[in-house]
Design a protein around this motif. Sequence first.
Motif, PDB file in Angstrom:
ATOM      1  N   GLN A  57      -4.319   5.393   0.148  1.00 25.40           N
ATOM      2  CA  GLN A  57      -3.497   4.193   0.276  1.00 25.40           C
ATOM      3  C   GLN A  57      -2.589   4.264   1.493  1.00 25.40           C
ATOM      4  OE1 GLN A  57      -2.270   4.568  -3.733  1.00 25.40           O
ATOM      5  NE2 GLN A  57      -3.727   3.028  -4.448  1.00 25.40           N
ATOM      6  N   LYS A  65       2.095   1.699  -3.480  1.00 23.96           N
ATOM      7  CA  LYS A  65       1.049   2.278  -4.324  1.00 23.96           C
ATOM      8  C   LYS A  65       0.902   3.765  -4.046  1.00 23.96           C
ATOM      9  CE  LYS A  65      -1.807  -1.820  -4.983  1.00 23.96           C
ATOM     10  NZ  LYS A  65      -3.161  -2.369  -4.832  1.00 23.96           N
ATOM     11  N   SER A  66       1.000   4.135  -2.781  1.00 22.04           N
ATOM     12  CA  SER A  66       0.917   5.538  -2.404  1.00 22.04           C
ATOM     13  C   SER A  66       2.036   6.338  -3.079  1.00 22.04           C
ATOM     14  CB  SER A  66       0.989   5.675  -0.878  1.00 22.04           C
ATOM     15  OG  SER A  66       1.003   7.014  -0.489  1.00 22.04           O
ATOM     16  N   LEU A 107       0.830  -1.207   0.000  1.00 17.64           N
ATOM     17  CA  LEU A 107       0.000   0.000   0.000  1.00 17.64           C
ATOM     18  C   LEU A 107       0.864   1.256   0.000  1.00 17.64           C
ATOM     19  CD1 LEU A 107      -2.736  -1.227   2.455  1.00 17.64           C
ATOM     20  CD2 LEU A 107      -3.077  -0.623   0.055  1.00 17.64           C
TER      21      LEU A 107
END
Length: 161
Positions: free
Chosen positions: A72, A42-43, A39
């Motif tokens: 995210q 993705k951020s 995550l």
Amino acid sequence: MVNLIKLDLCFEYVGGQQRCIILAVTQNPTRPEERMSKLLKKSQENETAAGILIDHGLYSSSVHCSYYRCVQHMLHISTTMVPQVRDDWSQGSHNDLINKVRDLIRRKDPSASLEFNNDIQRLKRMRVQADYQTVAFNAQNSREALRTSDSVVKLFNMLLK
């Protein structure tokens, strides 16, 4: 930081509007600091994408990425700092997630939770305008969205260690 080997931008028109698809090929992380939550990766990718989209004049899409960068990051926080908090937000509301993270921040610094709430709500409004309304974005307000997401993430990093 992810080592970027290749980045391709693909433009298409959908319903009369230009859309950009970013195709990135990345190298497997080798440094320990690169082995983090998917995550968080993705951020970081959304942060990078927002900057690239601004540079290419795709302002609405950049606002979308700036907002989801924060979402995210909040998902990472909610699943790592508070394990009993659900980790399946696919059917849930962003408001629930925002409230959970705001409560975590409030416990450490009540005034910071107000700053967080103002920033994330402003980003959320901008994202709704960018995705669903006829509001035209420009470089200035797209950069404002990216700066606001920078402030939110810095707040997370400072308070939620």
